[in-house]
Design a protein around this motif. Structure first.
Motif, PDB file in Angstrom:
ATOM      1  N   ILE A  89      41.315 120.009  41.981  1.00  0.00           N
ATOM      2  CA  ILE A  89      40.428 118.845  42.122  1.00  0.00           C
ATOM      3  C   ILE A  89      39.563 118.678  40.868  1.00  0.00           C
ATOM      4  O   ILE A  89      39.360 117.562  40.391  1.00  0.00           O
ATOM      5  N   ILE A  90      39.089 119.788  40.312  1.00  0.00           N
ATOM      6  CA  ILE A  90      38.233 119.702  39.121  1.00  0.00           C
ATOM      7  C   ILE A  90      39.021 119.119  37.951  1.00  0.00           C
ATOM      8  O   ILE A  90      38.513 118.265  37.219  1.00  0.00           O
ATOM      9  N   LEU A  91      40.260 119.543  37.783  1.00  0.00           N
ATOM     10  CA  LEU A  91      41.116 118.985  36.728  1.00  0.00           C
ATOM     11  C   LEU A  91      41.301 117.481  36.933  1.00  0.00           C
ATOM     12  O   LEU A  91      41.186 116.703  35.983  1.00  0.00           O
ATOM     13  N   ILE A  92      41.548 117.080  38.160  1.00  0.00           N
ATOM     14  CA  ILE A  92      41.756 115.657  38.453  1.00  0.00           C
ATOM     15  C   ILE A  92      40.482 114.850  38.165  1.00  0.00           C
ATOM     16  O   ILE A  92      40.555 113.761  37.579  1.00  0.00           O
ATOM     17  N   VAL A  93      39.324 115.392  38.542  1.00  0.00           N
ATOM     18  CA  VAL A  93      38.057 114.703  38.264  1.00  0.00           C
ATOM     19  C   VAL A  93      37.870 114.542  36.755  1.00  0.00           C
ATOM     20  O   VAL A  93      37.485 113.473  36.267  1.00  0.00           O
ATOM     21  N   GLY A  94      38.164 115.595  35.995  1.00  0.00           N
ATOM     22  CA  GLY A  94      38.061 115.517  34.537  1.00  0.00           C
ATOM     23  C   GLY A  94      38.987 114.465  33.952  1.00  0.00           C
ATOM     24  O   GLY A  94      38.598 113.696  33.065  1.00  0.00           O
ATOM     25  N   LEU A  95      40.221 114.416  34.455  1.00  0.00           N
ATOM     26  CA  LEU A  95      41.178 113.408  33.979  1.00  0.00           C
ATOM     27  C   LEU A  95      40.702 111.994  34.312  1.00  0.00           C
ATOM     28  O   LEU A  95      40.824 111.084  33.484  1.00  0.00           O
ATOM     29  N   ILE A 108      37.964 118.681  32.233  1.00  0.00           N
ATOM     30  CA  ILE A 108      39.411 118.919  32.120  1.00  0.00           C
ATOM     31  C   ILE A 108      39.671 120.369  31.720  1.00  0.00           C
ATOM     32  O   ILE A 108      40.498 121.057  32.330  1.00  0.00           O
ATOM     33  N   VAL A 109      38.986 120.839  30.690  1.00  0.00           N
ATOM     34  CA  VAL A 109      39.179 122.218  30.213  1.00  0.00           C
ATOM     35  C   VAL A 109      38.832 123.207  31.325  1.00  0.00           C
ATOM     36  O   VAL A 109      39.575 124.160  31.588  1.00  0.00           O
ATOM     37  N   TRP A 110      37.718 122.987  31.986  1.00  0.00           N
ATOM     38  CA  TRP A 110      37.286 123.853  33.086  1.00  0.00           C
ATOM     39  C   TRP A 110      38.311 123.827  34.229  1.00  0.00           C
ATOM     40  O   TRP A 110      38.758 124.871  34.712  1.00  0.00           O
ATOM     41  N   GLY A 111      38.698 122.621  34.645  1.00  0.00           N
ATOM     42  CA  GLY A 111      39.649 122.488  35.749  1.00  0.00           C
ATOM     43  C   GLY A 111      41.022 123.033  35.424  1.00  0.00           C
ATOM     44  O   GLY A 111      41.671 123.654  36.270  1.00  0.00           O
ATOM     45  N   TYR A 112      41.467 122.842  34.188  1.00  0.00           N
ATOM     46  CA  TYR A 112      42.766 123.366  33.780  1.00  0.00           C
ATOM     47  C   TYR A 112      42.739 124.900  33.785  1.00  0.00           C
ATOM     48  O   TYR A 112      43.685 125.535  34.231  1.00  0.00           O
ATOM     49  N   GLY A 113      41.635 125.467  33.302  1.00  0.00           N
ATOM     50  CA  GLY A 113      41.496 126.923  33.311  1.00  0.00           C
ATOM     51  C   GLY A 113      41.534 127.489  34.715  1.00  0.00           C
ATOM     52  O   GLY A 113      42.185 128.509  34.976  1.00  0.00           O
TER      53      GLY A 113
END
Length: 189
Positions: free
Chosen positions: A2-8, A52-57
């Motif tokens: 979800i965090i990656l999606i929010v960043g995107l 994005i960086v946080w969510g991808y990690g």
């Protein structure tokens, strides 16, 4: 995930304002003023990039396999990435490359995203690189219907192509041999 999606959504959302509603972008720019608009745009972009960086990690810690690419696609991916940095340089050092390609940065983003999709088959990779590929394609298509905005660049010169190629290839070699592992924890070779 979800965090990656929010960043995107944050990052690509602000970068899609021209794609979705160019007149709205122009009205916002006029009402806020150039400086405030650019400042807000930059803050939202930076926030999106950080998320994005946080969510991808986080997503990399619990990967979901969608497909396992064959080993030879890694080599195809490395070849597709060769022109990426020269194209990025050509965006700001205009010459024959920029004149021929038209939108070298979007071409670079498409090659970068496609190369990473070929070499990686995890869900988080598909979300990240697939989103950037879809965005770059949509942005390129939308440029046919909107007024082009000038990009601050160096003056057009013949030497700019040399700068783009030599500088871009140098950055590519540094990225492949050292920086990719340092920045992302994964060596492409």
């Amino acid at each position: 995930m979800i965090i990656l999606i929010v960043g995107l959504i944050l990052f690509l959302g602000v970068h899609s304002l021209s794609i979705i509603n160019d007149p709205l972008r122009n009205r916002l720019r006029a009402s806020l003023g150039e400086g405030k608009f650019k400042g807000l745009y930059s803050l939202v972009s930076l926030a999106g990039l950080v998320v994005i960086v946080w969510g991808y990690g986080i997503a990399r810690m619990d990967p979901t396999v969608i497909y396992m690419p064959p080993g030879w696609l890694k080599h195809v991916s490395l070849l597709l990435l060769v022109p990426v940095f020269p194209l990025l340089f050509a965006t700001y050092f205009p010459g024959k490359i920029k004149a021929k390609i038209g939108h070298p940065m979007l071409t670079a983003v498409k090659l970068w995203a496609l190369a990473h999709l070929l070499a990686n088959g995890m869900l988080h990779d598909l979300l990240l690189f697939g989103s950037f590929l879809a965005w770059a394609v949509a942005d390129r298509i939308s440029m046919k219907r909107r007024t082009p905005r000038p990009i601050p660049t160096m003056p057009a010169r013949k030497m700019n192509d040399v700068i783009a190629i030599v500088g871009g290839l140098a950055v590519y070699v540094i990225m492949v041999l050292w920086a990719h592992r340092w920045l992302f924890g994964v060596s492409p070779v």
